[in-house]
Design an enzyme around this catalytic site. Structure first.
Site, PDB file in Angstrom:
ATOM      1  N   CYS A   6      59.170  35.177  67.538  1.00  0.00           N
ATOM      2  CA  CYS A   6      58.033  34.518  68.203  1.00  0.00           C
ATOM      3  C   CYS A   6      57.165  33.700  67.241  1.00  0.00           C
ATOM      4  O   CYS A   6      56.672  32.626  67.601  1.00  0.00           O
ATOM      5  CB  CYS A   6      57.189  35.548  68.947  1.00  0.00           C
ATOM      6  SG  CYS A   6      56.903  37.048  68.016  1.00  0.00           S
ATOM      7  N   HIS A  50      50.021  34.199  69.041  1.00  0.00           N
ATOM      8  CA  HIS A  50      50.135  34.266  67.582  1.00  0.00           C
ATOM      9  C   HIS A  50      49.497  33.016  66.969  1.00  0.00           C
ATOM     10  O   HIS A  50      49.811  31.889  67.363  1.00  0.00           O
ATOM     11  CB  HIS A  50      51.600  34.311  67.151  1.00  0.00           C
ATOM     12  CG  HIS A  50      52.288  35.621  67.413  1.00  0.00           C
ATOM     13  ND1 HIS A  50      51.670  36.719  67.958  1.00  0.00           N
ATOM     14  CD2 HIS A  50      53.573  36.002  67.179  1.00  0.00           C
ATOM     15  CE1 HIS A  50      52.536  37.722  68.042  1.00  0.00           C
ATOM     16  NE2 HIS A  50      53.694  37.312  67.587  1.00  0.00           N
TER      17      HIS A  50
HETATM   18  N1  LIG Z   1      57.133  41.098  72.116  1.00  0.00           N
HETATM   19  C1  LIG Z   1      57.344  39.891  71.628  1.00  0.00           C
HETATM   20  O1  LIG Z   1      56.436  39.035  71.513  1.00  0.00           O
HETATM   21  C2  LIG Z   1      58.710  39.512  71.198  1.00  0.00           C
HETATM   22  C3  LIG Z   1      59.773  40.415  71.184  1.00  0.00           C
HETATM   23  N2  LIG Z   1      61.020  39.994  70.830  1.00  0.00           N
HETATM   24  C4  LIG Z   1      62.178  40.880  70.848  1.00  0.00           C
HETATM   25  O2  LIG Z   1      62.502  41.173  72.226  1.00  0.00           O
HETATM   26  C5  LIG Z   1      63.025  42.481  72.342  1.00  0.00           C
HETATM   27  C6  LIG Z   1      62.155  43.294  73.267  1.00  0.00           C
HETATM   28  O3  LIG Z   1      60.875  43.441  72.698  1.00  0.00           O
HETATM   29  P1  LIG Z   1      59.679  44.120  73.462  1.00  0.00           P
HETATM   30  O4  LIG Z   1      59.703  43.749  74.891  1.00  0.00           O
HETATM   31  O5  LIG Z   1      58.505  43.785  72.651  1.00  0.00           O
HETATM   32  O6  LIG Z   1      60.093  45.695  73.325  1.00  0.00           O
HETATM   33  P2  LIG Z   1      59.635  46.936  74.204  1.00  0.00           P
HETATM   34  O7  LIG Z   1      59.693  48.092  73.291  1.00  0.00           O
HETATM   35  O8  LIG Z   1      58.352  46.658  74.886  1.00  0.00           O
HETATM   36  O9  LIG Z   1      60.795  47.069  75.323  1.00  0.00           O
HETATM   37  C7  LIG Z   1      62.098  47.507  74.999  1.00  0.00           C
HETATM   38  C8  LIG Z   1      63.003  47.516  76.226  1.00  0.00           C
HETATM   39  O10 LIG Z   1      64.290  48.025  75.829  1.00  0.00           O
HETATM   40  C9  LIG Z   1      64.662  49.099  76.708  1.00  0.00           C
HETATM   41  N3  LIG Z   1      65.481  50.101  76.009  1.00  0.00           N
HETATM   42  C10 LIG Z   1      65.078  51.003  75.074  1.00  0.00           C
HETATM   43  N4  LIG Z   1      66.110  51.804  74.711  1.00  0.00           N
HETATM   44  C11 LIG Z   1      67.174  51.407  75.459  1.00  0.00           C
HETATM   45  C12 LIG Z   1      68.529  51.854  75.564  1.00  0.00           C
HETATM   46  N5  LIG Z   1      68.989  52.893  74.850  1.00  0.00           N
HETATM   47  N6  LIG Z   1      69.356  51.217  76.428  1.00  0.00           N
HETATM   48  C13 LIG Z   1      68.899  50.199  77.188  1.00  0.00           C
HETATM   49  N7  LIG Z   1      67.616  49.748  77.144  1.00  0.00           N
HETATM   50  C14 LIG Z   1      66.776  50.339  76.276  1.00  0.00           C
HETATM   51  C15 LIG Z   1      63.351  49.700  77.179  1.00  0.00           C
HETATM   52  O11 LIG Z   1      63.579  50.418  78.366  1.00  0.00           O
HETATM   53  P3  LIG Z   1      62.727  51.784  78.742  1.00  0.00           P
HETATM   54  O12 LIG Z   1      61.374  51.327  79.222  1.00  0.00           O
HETATM   55  O13 LIG Z   1      63.540  52.387  79.823  1.00  0.00           O
HETATM   56  O14 LIG Z   1      62.658  52.595  77.494  1.00  0.00           O
HETATM   57  C16 LIG Z   1      62.519  48.426  77.363  1.00  0.00           C
HETATM   58  O15 LIG Z   1      62.840  47.844  78.602  1.00  0.00           O
HETATM   59  C17 LIG Z   1      63.056  43.071  70.918  1.00  0.00           C
HETATM   60  O16 LIG Z   1      64.346  42.903  70.427  1.00  0.00           O
HETATM   61  C18 LIG Z   1      62.004  42.244  70.180  1.00  0.00           C
HETATM   62  O17 LIG Z   1      62.242  42.209  68.821  1.00  0.00           O
HETATM   63  C19 LIG Z   1      61.223  38.690  70.526  1.00  0.00           C
HETATM   64  C20 LIG Z   1      60.232  37.775  70.527  1.00  0.00           C
HETATM   65  C21 LIG Z   1      58.888  38.140  70.827  1.00  0.00           C
HETATM   66  N1  LIG Z   2      58.110  40.747  65.335  1.00  0.00           N
HETATM   67  C1  LIG Z   2      57.395  39.947  66.318  1.00  0.00           C
HETATM   68  C2  LIG Z   2      58.117  40.047  67.613  1.00  0.00           C
HETATM   69  C3  LIG Z   2      59.462  39.426  67.460  1.00  0.00           C
HETATM   70  O1  LIG Z   2      59.704  38.268  67.751  1.00  0.00           O
HETATM   71  O2  LIG Z   2      60.363  40.167  66.895  1.00  0.00           O
HETATM   72  P1  LIG Z   2      61.888  39.766  66.657  1.00  0.00           P
HETATM   73  O3  LIG Z   2      61.985  38.614  65.744  1.00  0.00           O
HETATM   74  O4  LIG Z   2      62.505  40.990  66.102  1.00  0.00           O
HETATM   75  O5  LIG Z   2      62.481  39.430  67.988  1.00  0.00           O
HETATM   76  C4  LIG Z   2      55.957  40.460  66.400  1.00  0.00           C
HETATM   77  O6  LIG Z   2      55.781  41.578  66.028  1.00  0.00           O
HETATM   78  O7  LIG Z   2      55.049  39.780  66.821  1.00  0.00           O
END
Ligand SMILES: NC(=O)C1=CN([C@@H]2O[C@H](COP(=O)(O)OP(=O)(O)OC[C@H]3O[C@@H](n4cnc5c(N)ncnc54)[C@H](OP(=O)(O)O)[C@@H]3O)[C@@H](O)[C@H]2O)C=CC1
Ligand SMILES: N[C@@H](CC(=O)OP(=O)(O)O)C(=O)O
EC number: 1.2.1.11
Length: 365
Positions: A156, A256
């Site tokens: 992000c 951000h």
């Molecule tokens: N937040 C941000 O701004 C950004 C995040 N990202 C990336 O996006 C992805 C998601 O991030 P974010 O939404 O913040 O993370 P969260 O921790 O908020 O959500 C994680 C998700 O993964 C699911 N999950 C966890 N364990 C398992 C499993 N064993 N099998 C299947 N599903 C599972 C969870 O389900 P449950 O609720 O059932 O546990 C939940 O839906 C990450 O890889 C992160 O690095 C990328 C860019 C920006």
């Molecule tokens: N690491 C970012 C979220 C994110 O983009 O993670 P990743 O590059 O692992 O998808 C944050 O904490 O704001």
């Protein structure tokens, strides 16, 4: 008017997944049908599985969808699957989906560095999707069925950084040196478990694991080019860009902020006015294609001394636009500026949706 494409979301209960739900409800091109999350959530209605944390209400259309396990069988009818999976689990799950012939657009970091996987910020480098077009074309020539594929969305903070860099590099040439210090929102750390209140209240945390390396590396891929045979991406060399990032977590919910200083390789450096005009004039390809979510103004150049601010500016162009303020000369490098981007919209789920709109406009899904 064609029927809507069927969409699924993996990691639907998380920070990014919830944003996908909001962006896909009432979308003119996509109908959200399948939701997946961990075995803890599977089998429950979405409303019972999710701990909804968005300021907009949970869309009614998603409430009663039964959450599936993240296995491709449940998603077979999807034209596109968006992934907001925890990176600890995304690797094998997304691989299985691609092998099952599905089109996956992922927020997770796992496949970003594969040379034949496009790493796309849709307001910056949609031309990298030519790799997908090439894969589909090759399968057609070989009379094979349409292949599955994955497109990765960037980190992000990287998304906010590369947005102004794209037009600047196009117009003024390579960047000899760039430093960026980020102030990142807590929604970036996800919801499971998320940043504890006791850590972030009245505080700044000057470390986000892996983030600095991601910003420094991903920038070179996103601003790189598609190889002549359209099989992979060629990264910018250190001679074409040098990036140094320092990343901090701050007590902001979404958005951000990045303080950037940069020096161009070519001399003389452009004027401050020329830099601002270049940013204002930039129209991303997604806007030219007429995509539904594309920003009307890709980069908003703000003149007020105290802008951009996350609470006031993160929703410009519904979170798909990037704000740049305080563009001024830098006594050490050439210029400095402050960039703000919405981390879960243009930095994550919004980018995914806009990539899907571009793929649709190019007949690739
Ligand atoms: N937040 C941000 O701004 C950004 C995040 N990202 C990336 O996006 C992805 C998601 O991030 P974010 O939404 O913040 O993370 P969260 O921790 O908020 O959500 C994680 C998700 O993964 C699911 N999950 C966890 N364990 C398992 C499993 N064993 N099998 C299947 N599903 C599972 C969870 O389900 P449950 O609720 O059932 O546990 C939940 O839906 C990450 O890889 C992160 O690095 C990328 C860019 C920006
Ligand atoms: N690491 C970012 C979220 C994110 O983009 O993670 P990743 O590059 O692992 O998808 C944050 O904490 O704001």
């Amino acid at each position: 008017m064609c029927a809507k494409k069927i969409a699924g979301v993996l990691g639907a209960t998380g920070s990014v997944g919830q944003r996908f739900i909001l962006l896909l409800s009432n979308h003119p091109d996509f109908e959200l049908k399948v939701l997946g999350a961990s075995p803890r959530s599977a089998g429950k209605k979405y409303i019972d599985a999710v701990n909804w944390k968005q300021t907009d209400l949970l869309p009614k259309s998603a409430e009663d969808i039964t959450v599936s396990e993240c296995k491709s069988d449940a998603f077979q009818n999807c034209d596109v699957v968006f992934s907001g999976l925890d990176a600890d689990y995304a690797g094998p799950i997304e691989k299985e989906f691609v092998e099952a012939g599905l089109a996956v657009i992922s927020n997770a970091k796992n496949y970003r560095r594969e040379e034949d996987v496009p790493l796309v910020v849709p307001i910056v480098n949609p031309e990298h999707l030519d790799i997908v077009a090439n894969k589909i074309e090759n399968a057609k020539i070989e009379k094979k069925s349409k292949p599955g594929f994955i497109v990765c969305i960037s980190n992000c903070s990287t998304a906010g950084l590369v947005a102004p860099l794209k037009p600047l590099v196009e117009k003024f040439g390579p960047i000899d040196a760039l430093t960026t210090t980020t102030l990142q929102a807590i929604s970036g750390a996800g919801f499971s478990p998320g940043v504890p209140g006791i850590d972030i209240l009245d505080n700044i945390i000057p470390y986000i694991g892996g983030e600095e390396d991601k910003m420094e590396w991903e920038t070179k891929k996103i601003l790189g080019s598609v190889s002549n045979d359209k099989s992979h991406i060629e990264l910018l060399t250190p001679d074409e860009i040098k990036v140094s990032a320092q990343c901090n977590r701050v007590a902001v919910s979404d958005g951000h902020t990045e303080c950037i200083s940069l020096r161009f390789k070519n001399r003389p450096a452009p004027s401050v006015d020329a830099v601002k005009q270049c940013l204002r004039d930039y129209v991303c390809d997604a806007s030219k294609l007429g995509c539904h979510s594309a920003p009307k103004q890709t980069i908003h150049v703000l003149e007020q001394n105290d802008r951009p601010q996350p609470r006031l500016d993160r929703n410009r162009d519904a979170g798909y636009g990037v704000s740049v303020g305080r563009v001024r000369e830098d006594p050490v490098l050439d210029f400095k500026m402050v960039v703000l981007s919405h981390n879960t919209i243009i930095g994550a789920a919004g980018s995914g949706v806009l990539i899907a709109e571009i793929l649709l406009a190019k007949n690739l899904i």
